[in-house]
Design an enzyme around this catalytic site. Structure first.
Site, PDB file in Angstrom:
ATOM      1  N   GLY A   8       0.855  -1.173   0.000  1.00  0.00           N
ATOM      2  CA  GLY A   8       0.000   0.000   0.000  1.00  0.00           C
ATOM      3  C   GLY A   8       0.893   1.225   0.000  1.00  0.00           C
TER       4      GLY A   8
ATOM      5  N   ASP B  50       2.801  -4.022  -8.443  1.00  0.00           N
ATOM      6  CA  ASP B  50       2.352  -2.821  -7.738  1.00  0.00           C
ATOM      7  C   ASP B  50       2.974  -1.559  -8.316  1.00  0.00           C
ATOM      8  OD1 ASP B  50       4.638  -4.223  -6.348  1.00  0.00           O
ATOM      9  OD2 ASP B  50       4.781  -2.284  -5.355  1.00  0.00           O
ATOM     10  N   ASN B  51       3.888  -1.706  -9.271  1.00  0.00           N
ATOM     11  CA  ASN B  51       4.477  -0.564  -9.967  1.00  0.00           C
ATOM     12  C   ASN B  51       3.966  -0.433 -11.395  1.00  0.00           C
ATOM     13  OD1 ASN B  51       6.031   0.109  -7.747  1.00  0.00           O
ATOM     14  ND2 ASN B  51       7.810  -1.050  -8.434  1.00  0.00           N
TER      15      ASN B  51
ATOM     16  N   ARG C  55      -3.130   0.816  -9.617  1.00  0.00           N
ATOM     17  CA  ARG C  55      -2.135  -0.123 -10.130  1.00  0.00           C
ATOM     18  C   ARG C  55      -2.762  -1.502 -10.320  1.00  0.00           C
ATOM     19  NH1 ARG C  55       2.623   2.009  -6.770  1.00  0.00           N
ATOM     20  NH2 ARG C  55       1.780   3.900  -5.853  1.00  0.00           N
TER      21      ARG C  55
ATOM     22  N   ASP D 184       6.565   4.976 -10.598  1.00  0.00           N
ATOM     23  CA  ASP D 184       7.476   4.647  -9.495  1.00  0.00           C
ATOM     24  C   ASP D 184       8.917   4.497  -9.963  1.00  0.00           C
ATOM     25  OD1 ASP D 184       5.701   4.893  -7.494  1.00  0.00           O
ATOM     26  OD2 ASP D 184       5.437   2.766  -7.099  1.00  0.00           O
TER      27      ASP D 184
ATOM     28  N   GLY E  64       3.053   3.331   1.451  1.00  0.00           N
ATOM     29  CA  GLY E  64       3.793   3.307   2.696  1.00  0.00           C
ATOM     30  C   GLY E  64       4.533   4.585   3.000  1.00  0.00           C
ATOM     31  N   ARG E  65       4.689   5.448   1.999  1.00  0.00           N
ATOM     32  CA  ARG E  65       5.360   6.731   2.242  1.00  0.00           C
ATOM     33  C   ARG E  65       4.816   7.831   1.341  1.00  0.00           C
ATOM     34  NH1 ARG E  65      10.113   7.003  -1.389  1.00  0.00           N
ATOM     35  NH2 ARG E  65      10.182   5.110  -2.630  1.00  0.00           N
TER      36      ARG E  65
END
Length: 485
Positions: free
Chosen positions: A90, A252-253, A183, A262, A92-93
């Site tokens: 998810g 996820d990218n 994504r 990303d 995360g930053r």
């Protein structure tokens, strides 16, 4: 002074159920300040083109001060990382701040990267460091200049907050603009957790927001998947033609809109090397340059599996079967543009194979080779031949190339003019990014700004920046970049 009241800000993702995200306030950094501001993109989005005297805007975009127009959230998704499914992913930053309607009517997500911890940080600190932020800012704008589908960078900020990686680094922030941040991994999350109604809702909203033409199809979900396949294939063709290696093609990218997403351990090839690996952590070469088409197909297959509750297996298989023909057609078109060959001849396949074999064996710089070939009408063939160790082989190849060009309808001048619009003079070589980072870490952002301006127009001759088009020094070739940020 600028006010966010003048923008058209929406929050479509926030209207989805809580299982899609967690609302999180950014964790402010110490003394954030502007490093870069993308004037062109800012103007399109309705922001001021100059922000040095806009402290309130800095406070809001850095997450230091809340604002009624900004409703930050961390998206929940999953994904296959290096081929292994990971459910614990998810934002995360990073936080989705909202969606802004540009002057053209197009809607862009605004995303703050480096905003602090979220429920999906997985023991991380939720921060981004200056070096990775510089790399993403420069490369996303370089890709846009090259005409490659990509997310964009609106702003970059630096702070006095220490961030601990291999060593202590400066905390930084990136404001990213994208058509969407959805994504492949979003669909995987709902599939693997058995939340099939949420999966259907996500697909419905994605079609409504980004693929409205699919609503008129007999099978809207099938049509949607076909579009994702097409957009992904076209993106990969761009990467391969321009010599770009992403480095971390995890699901996820992968954007569902086929935009480069990303930027981590990416790299543009220097010497032509099909097996080029830019990711220091890619020990098996899974994401090597020449593997990118097959990995994209693997990722699309993973997406197809996640969509199986909505789409019949036969339709999914048919959609996947279109990937390779679309990729090959688009890649072939782009490579013909790079060589200046608009007609098709029976011996072209053999010619292309010989060309790339020679480039690989001679370790010829990919970008310089094609740019030199584009300038034959101005400089003659010497700059092309000089790129090769074996000049006799190079001379023979150039002669065969010129014979092939005689079968074209364009004059040499017209052919080369077209080639110069397909073959960039400037790319973001890793050594250039590294030099900019090292200066920035000392407080000097001049090279960051120079490169940002230069890379907006990579196909143009820019005599004042000639040094950035030179062959890289030996130490700067084949640099492998860490995922650490």
């Amino acid at each position: 002074m600028f006010s966010l009241d003048s923008l058209s800000v929406s929050h479509r993702f926030l209207a989805l159920p809580n299982s899609f995200y967690t609302q999180v306030e950014p964790t402010p950094l110490d003394n954030p300040r502007w490093v870069a501001w993308n004037q062109e993109l800012a103007g399109e989005l309705g922001f001021p083109e100059v922000v040095e005297d806009e402290p309130a805007l800095l406070d809001v975009l850095s997450g230091s001060v809340s604002n009624e127009h900004i409703k930050p959230l961390a998206m929940k998704y999953a994904g296959h990382q290096f081929g292994i499914y990971n459910p614990d992913l998810g934002d995360g930053r990073g936080l989705l701040l909202g969606e802004v309607a540009g002057k053209s009517g197009q809607t862009f997500d605004l995303h703050l990267k480096g905003a602090g911890q979220t429920p999906y940080s997985r023991m991380g600190d939720g921060r981004a460091v200056l070096r990775s932020t510089i790399r993403e800012y420069l490369c996303s704008e370089a890709m846009a200049g090259l005409g490659i589908p990509t997310t964009r960078a609106l702003a970059m900020m630096v702070s006095d907050t220490p961030v601990y990686r291999e060593e202590v680094e400066q905390g930084a922030l990136l404001v990213r603009a994208a058509d969407t941040h959805i994504r492949f991994g979003h669909f995987e999350h709902f599939f693997y957790t058995g939340q099939h109604e949420q999966l259907r809702l996500l697909a419905d909203r994605v079609i409504e927001w980004y693929f409205p033409d699919c609503l008129d199809a007999d099978k809207p979900y099938v049509s949607f998947f076909a579009e994702v396949v097409r957009l992904t294939a076209e993106m990969i063709a761009h990467w391969q033609a321009k010599g770009f290696a992403h480095g971390v093609m995890n699901t996820d990218n992968m954007s569902i809109l086929g935009q480069t997403f990303d930027y981590g351990p990416f790299g543009f090839m220097d010497d032509y090397e099909p097996g080029y690996i830019c990711n220091h952590s890619d020990y098996q070469g899974r994401y090597a340059f020449d593997n990118q088409p097959s990995i994209a197909m693997w990722n699309l297959t993973a997406l197809a599996h996640a969509l199986s509750p909505l789409i019949d297996r036969e339709d999914l298989d048919h959609g996947l079967e279109t990937f390779t023909p679309i990729l090959q057609t688009e890649y072939s078109c782009q490579m013909r543009d790079k060589f200046g060959l608009s007609t098709k001849q029976s011996e072209d396949g053999d010619f292309f194979n010989r060309s790339f074999d020679l480039m690989e064996s001679e370790k010829v710089d990919y970008t310089r080779f094609f740019r030199a070939l584009s300038n034959i009408d101005r400089t003659g063939i010497a700059p092309v031949v000089d790129l090769f160790i074996d000049r006799a082989k190079a001379q023979a190849w150039v002669e065969s190339y010129l014979l092939r060009c005689m079968l074209e309808n364009d004059s040499e001048a017209e052919r080369c003019r077209k080639m110069r619009s397909a073959n960039p003079k400037y790319i973001l070589r890793n050594y250039l990014a590294q030099q900019a980072i090292e200066l920035a870490e000392k407080g000097d952002f001049s090279l960051v700004h120079q490169l940002a301006d230069l890379l907006k127009f990579p196909y143009e001759e820019q005599a004042e920046h000639e040094e950035f088009a030179k062959l890289p020094p030996e130490w700067g070739k084949r640099m492998e970049i860490s995922c650490s940020s």
